[in-house]
Design an enzyme around this catalytic site. Structure first.
Site, PDB file in Angstrom:
ATOM      1  N   LYS A 182       0.821  -1.218   0.000  1.00 36.42           N
ATOM      2  CA  LYS A 182       0.000   0.000   0.000  1.00 36.42           C
ATOM      3  C   LYS A 182       0.860   1.276   0.000  1.00 36.42           C
ATOM      4  O   LYS A 182       2.073   1.231   0.259  1.00 36.42           O
ATOM      5  CB  LYS A 182      -0.908  -0.023   1.234  1.00 36.42           C
ATOM      6  CG  LYS A 182      -1.947  -1.156   1.207  1.00 36.42           C
ATOM      7  CD  LYS A 182      -2.928  -1.025   2.374  1.00 36.42           C
ATOM      8  CE  LYS A 182      -3.954  -2.134   2.340  1.00 36.42           C
ATOM      9  NZ  LYS A 182      -4.976  -1.952   3.412  1.00 36.42           N
ATOM     10  N   TYR A 226     -12.405  -2.012  -3.674  1.00 35.40           N
ATOM     11  CA  TYR A 226     -12.910  -2.197  -2.307  1.00 35.40           C
ATOM     12  C   TYR A 226     -14.437  -2.071  -2.220  1.00 35.40           C
ATOM     13  O   TYR A 226     -14.962  -1.734  -1.151  1.00 35.40           O
ATOM     14  CB  TYR A 226     -12.249  -1.180  -1.372  1.00 35.40           C
ATOM     15  CG  TYR A 226     -10.856  -1.574  -0.904  1.00 35.40           C
ATOM     16  CD1 TYR A 226     -10.647  -2.726  -0.149  1.00 35.40           C
ATOM     17  CD2 TYR A 226      -9.752  -0.777  -1.191  1.00 35.40           C
ATOM     18  CE1 TYR A 226      -9.371  -3.080   0.295  1.00 35.40           C
ATOM     19  CE2 TYR A 226      -8.475  -1.120  -0.746  1.00 35.40           C
ATOM     20  CZ  TYR A 226      -8.298  -2.272  -0.003  1.00 35.40           C
ATOM     21  OH  TYR A 226      -7.046  -2.618   0.461  1.00 35.40           O
ATOM     22  N   ASN A 262      -1.974   0.377   6.725  1.00 34.55           N
ATOM     23  CA  ASN A 262      -1.442  -0.866   7.290  1.00 34.55           C
ATOM     24  C   ASN A 262      -0.568  -1.669   6.319  1.00 34.55           C
ATOM     25  O   ASN A 262      -0.446  -2.883   6.429  1.00 34.55           O
ATOM     26  CB  ASN A 262      -2.570  -1.711   7.887  1.00 34.55           C
ATOM     27  CG  ASN A 262      -3.568  -2.184   6.852  1.00 34.55           C
ATOM     28  OD1 ASN A 262      -3.499  -1.783   5.699  1.00 34.55           O
ATOM     29  ND2 ASN A 262      -4.479  -3.041   7.250  1.00 34.55           N
ATOM     30  N   HIS A 292      -2.278  -5.434   1.726  1.00 30.94           N
ATOM     31  CA  HIS A 292      -3.590  -6.084   1.622  1.00 30.94           C
ATOM     32  C   HIS A 292      -3.359  -7.501   1.128  1.00 30.94           C
ATOM     33  O   HIS A 292      -2.467  -7.730   0.304  1.00 30.94           O
ATOM     34  CB  HIS A 292      -4.494  -5.351   0.622  1.00 30.94           C
ATOM     35  CG  HIS A 292      -5.697  -6.151   0.213  1.00 30.94           C
ATOM     36  ND1 HIS A 292      -6.828  -6.209   0.977  1.00 30.94           N
ATOM     37  CD2 HIS A 292      -5.905  -6.983  -0.844  1.00 30.94           C
ATOM     38  CE1 HIS A 292      -7.697  -7.036   0.390  1.00 30.94           C
ATOM     39  NE2 HIS A 292      -7.160  -7.506  -0.715  1.00 30.94           N
ATOM     40  N   GLU A 340      -9.950 -10.861  -7.120  1.00 37.26           N
ATOM     41  CA  GLU A 340      -8.989  -9.767  -6.951  1.00 37.26           C
ATOM     42  C   GLU A 340      -7.808  -9.902  -7.909  1.00 37.26           C
ATOM     43  O   GLU A 340      -7.298  -8.905  -8.410  1.00 37.26           O
ATOM     44  CB  GLU A 340      -8.513  -9.727  -5.496  1.00 37.26           C
ATOM     45  CG  GLU A 340      -9.617  -9.269  -4.548  1.00 37.26           C
ATOM     46  CD  GLU A 340      -9.181  -9.198  -3.088  1.00 37.26           C
ATOM     47  OE1 GLU A 340     -10.025  -8.843  -2.249  1.00 37.26           O
ATOM     48  OE2 GLU A 340      -8.011  -9.493  -2.780  1.00 37.26           O
TER      49      GLU A 340
HETATM   50  P1  CMP Z   1      -7.433  -4.486   3.865  1.00 39.58           P
HETATM   51  O1  CMP Z   1      -7.010  -5.872   4.181  1.00 39.58           O
HETATM   52  O2  CMP Z   1      -6.824  -3.847   2.677  1.00 39.58           O
HETATM   53  O3  CMP Z   1      -9.027  -4.470   3.665  1.00 39.58           O
HETATM   54  C1  CMP Z   1      -9.812  -3.326   3.918  1.00 39.58           C
HETATM   55  C2  CMP Z   1      -9.059  -2.223   4.554  1.00 39.58           C
HETATM   56  O4  CMP Z   1      -9.822  -1.258   5.222  1.00 39.58           O
HETATM   57  C3  CMP Z   1      -8.159  -2.778   5.652  1.00 39.58           C
HETATM   58  O5  CMP Z   1      -7.131  -3.555   5.114  1.00 39.58           O
HETATM   59  C4  CMP Z   1      -7.743  -1.510   6.361  1.00 39.58           C
HETATM   60  O6  CMP Z   1      -6.633  -0.887   5.777  1.00 39.58           O
HETATM   61  C5  CMP Z   1      -8.970  -0.630   6.156  1.00 39.58           C
HETATM   62  N1  CMP Z   1      -9.648  -0.480   7.428  1.00 39.58           N
HETATM   63  C6  CMP Z   1     -10.190  -1.448   8.181  1.00 39.58           C
HETATM   64  N2  CMP Z   1     -10.709  -0.913   9.316  1.00 39.58           N
HETATM   65  C7  CMP Z   1     -10.457   0.420   9.252  1.00 39.58           C
HETATM   66  C8  CMP Z   1     -10.725   1.496  10.111  1.00 39.58           C
HETATM   67  N3  CMP Z   1     -11.369   1.321  11.267  1.00 39.58           N
HETATM   68  N4  CMP Z   1     -10.323   2.721   9.732  1.00 39.58           N
HETATM   69  C9  CMP Z   1      -9.681   2.910   8.550  1.00 39.58           C
HETATM   70  N5  CMP Z   1      -9.403   1.904   7.695  1.00 39.58           N
HETATM   71  C10 CMP Z   1      -9.788   0.682   8.049  1.00 39.58           C
END
Ligand code: CMP
Length: 139
Positions: free
Chosen positions: A10, A50, A113, A116, A127
Site C-alpha cells: 500500500k 474495495y 497498514n 492487503h 482480486e
Molecule cells: P485491507 O485488508 O486492505 O481491507 C480493507 C481495509 O480497510 C483494511 O485492510 C484496512 O486498511 C482498512 N480499514 C479497516 N478498518 C479500518 C478502520 N477502522 N479505519 C480505517 N481503515 C480501516
C-alpha cells in the site's frame, strides 16, 4: 494445495521505500511472486476494488489513501498461499499483529497498514483478475 492470492503493497509502504523488505518477508515464508507491477490507482479504481466495503464508515478514507501514492500489486503463489500470506501480514490493526509480521514491523495504523491480502479462494480469484490478465502471471 498450491494456491494464488492477490497482495497489495500500500501507499504508506511504497512511500517509505519498503517494497523490497516486504517482498523479502513473502519470499522467506515460501511465497513466490509470480506477477508484480507498480501502479497509481485513481480513487474510482480503489473504490471499485474495495466495493465490498462501500457501506463502511472508513470507505472514503480508504479509497483516498489507496490513491494517494503508487501501490505494488502482486500475485503470490505457494502451498496454502492465502492463509500463509495472512499469517505473514499479521492482524489488520498493527496493534494486534504478532511480532515479526509485516504489519507489526511496518504498519502505521489500521488504515495505513502497509499490505492487503485476499481473504478466501473466491475473493483471491476475483482480486487477481481485477489487476492481472492470465498472460501476466508466470508461475
Ligand atoms: P485491507 O485488508 O486492505 O481491507 C480493507 C481495509 O480497510 C483494511 O485492510 C484496512 O486498511 C482498512 N480499514 C479497516 N478498518 C479500518 C478502520 N477502522 N479505519 C480505517 N481503515 C480501516
Amino acid at each position: 494445495a498450491t494456491e494464488r492470492t492477490l497482495s497489495i503493497i500500500k501507499p504508506d509502504a511504497t512511500k517509505r521505500n519498503l517494497t523490497g523488505k516486504i517482498n523479502a518477508k513473502f519470499e522467506e515464508a515460501g511465497l513466490r511472486i509470480v506477477a508484480q507491477k507498480r501502479i497509481q490507482l485513481s480513487k474510482a479504481q480503489a473504490g471499485a476494488f474495495y466495493a465490498v466495503h462501500k457501506e463502511r464508515p472508513f470507505y472514503d478514507e480508504l479509497c483516498e489513501f489507496m490513491a494517494s501514492a503508487p501501490v505494488v500489486v502482486q500475485v503470490l503463489e505457494g502451498d496454502n498461499a492465502i492463509a500463509k500470506n495472512r499469517e505473514v501480514m499479521g492482524a489488520t490493526n498493527p496493534a494486534d499483529a504478532d511480532a515479526g509480521t509485516i504489519r507489526a514491523e511496518f504498519a502505521e495504523s489500521v488504515g495505513e497498514n502497509s499490505v492487503h491480502g485476499s481473504d478466501a479462494p473466491d475473493t483471491a480469484k476475483e482480486e487477481i483478475s481485477f489487476f492481472f490478465s492470465g498472460l501476466e502471471i508466470v508461475g
